[in-house]
Design a protein around this motif. Structure first.
Motif, PDB file in Angstrom:
ATOM      1  N   TYR A 260       0.880  -1.035  -0.032  1.00  0.00           N
ATOM      2  CA  TYR A 260      -0.153  -0.004   0.052  1.00  0.00           C
ATOM      3  C   TYR A 260       1.031   1.089   0.129  1.00  0.00           C
ATOM      4  N   SER A 261       0.412   2.374  -0.448  1.00  0.00           N
ATOM      5  CA  SER A 261       1.129   3.568  -0.435  1.00  0.00           C
ATOM      6  C   SER A 261       1.178   4.304   0.728  1.00  0.00           C
ATOM      7  N   ASP A 263       0.947   7.307   0.726  1.00  0.00           N
ATOM      8  CA  ASP A 263      -0.153   8.404   0.892  1.00  0.00           C
ATOM      9  C   ASP A 263      -1.664   8.086   1.350  1.00  0.00           C
TER      10      ASP A 263
END
Length: 265
Positions: A260-261, A263
């Motif tokens: 997952y990012s 961000d």
């Protein structure tokens, strides 16, 4: 990409369980992981204890599970293995004078030398190296290209780790091995046997011990006569060789979530 290290699969025949887990299912998960993410690996190296009781049926099941791999697969002996039944199932595996399962292979940027430390006496789990095996190693070190790193793989580590139950069954001929290595010290050593991921130096030589596939040794530095096991996810070792050196990465088998990012936080 260079190659993958897997160790201590401890196969039993078919779908049988060992200590409550399936060696067949666990290695199949590792094979799937390699096919999905590391298909560019030049080889897969299994550093011993392929089977738990060394029987022919266990090696047949191992062969079945390894079949989907597209790259060369090299198999080494550990203290739970037995050469005669292994040879019936894997007759094409290289062997040296005396029938020992030891060999060398090349990956981009390195020579990998694989040494047979199996004593092959029922119930004897110590590692041993006789004169024939050490002489073979001496010749292989002499033939290794001077402009490439040398990686030496052995099932048994030749030193104490402070885990008493495993230290009792280490490689007993460490002094003789170290003497041969004065001809040319390996740039990296790889081991199995201890069922725990451990990195360090042995008399100045970098080493890495790969975590096992089926079951792990409980980390306990207190004196105990019997080895204890613990449930942990297995992993594979990813050995990468570059102009700057050698790195060993590990990747969890069954314990890795989706990426997952940053961000998303």
């Amino acid at each position: 990409m260079s190659f993958i290290q897997i160790t201590d699969t401890h196969f039993v025949p078919g779908d049988a369980l060992l200590y409550g887990t399936s060696p067949k299912k666990r290695l199949a998960q590792a094979v799937d992981l390699i096919r999905r993410f590391h298909g560019d690996a030049e080889a897969v190296l299994l550093t011993g204890d392929l089977a738990h009781h060394g029987e022919e049926g266990a090696y047949e099941t191992l062969k079945e599970v390894l079949a989907p791999l597209d790259m060369p697969v090299f198999l080494m002996m550990g203290n739970h293995d037995s050469r005669a039944p292994f040879r019936k199932v894997f007759p094409d595996m290289p062997e040296s004078d005396g029938g020992f399962v030891q060999f060398a292979f090349d990956v981009a940027g390195a020579r990998v030398i694989c040494l047979d430390s199996l004593n092959d006496e029922p119930g004897d789990h110590e590692g041993r190296l006789c004169d024939k095996r050490l002489s073979w190693l001496d010749r292989e070190l002499g033939k290794a290209p001077s402009d490439k790193p040398v990686i030496l793989a052995v099932h048994h580590p030749p030193f104490d780790l402070g885990i008493p139950a495993m230290d009792k069954i280490k490689l007993r001929d460490g002094a003789a091995l170290f003497e041969v290595l004065q001809k040319r010290r390996p740039d990296q050593m790889l081991f199995g046997h201890v069922h725990r991921p451990i990195a360090g130096h042995w008399r100045g030589i970098p080493f890495y011990l790969q975590r096992a596939v089926n079951h792990q040794v409980y980390l306990n530095f207190e004196a105990r006569d019997e080895v204890e096991f613990v449930e942990e996810n297995p992993d594979i070792g990813i050995v990468r060789v570059s102009e700057d050196g050698i790195q060993v990465f590990t990747r969890s088998v069954g314990g890795e979530g989706e990426p997952y990012s940053h961000d998303e936080e």
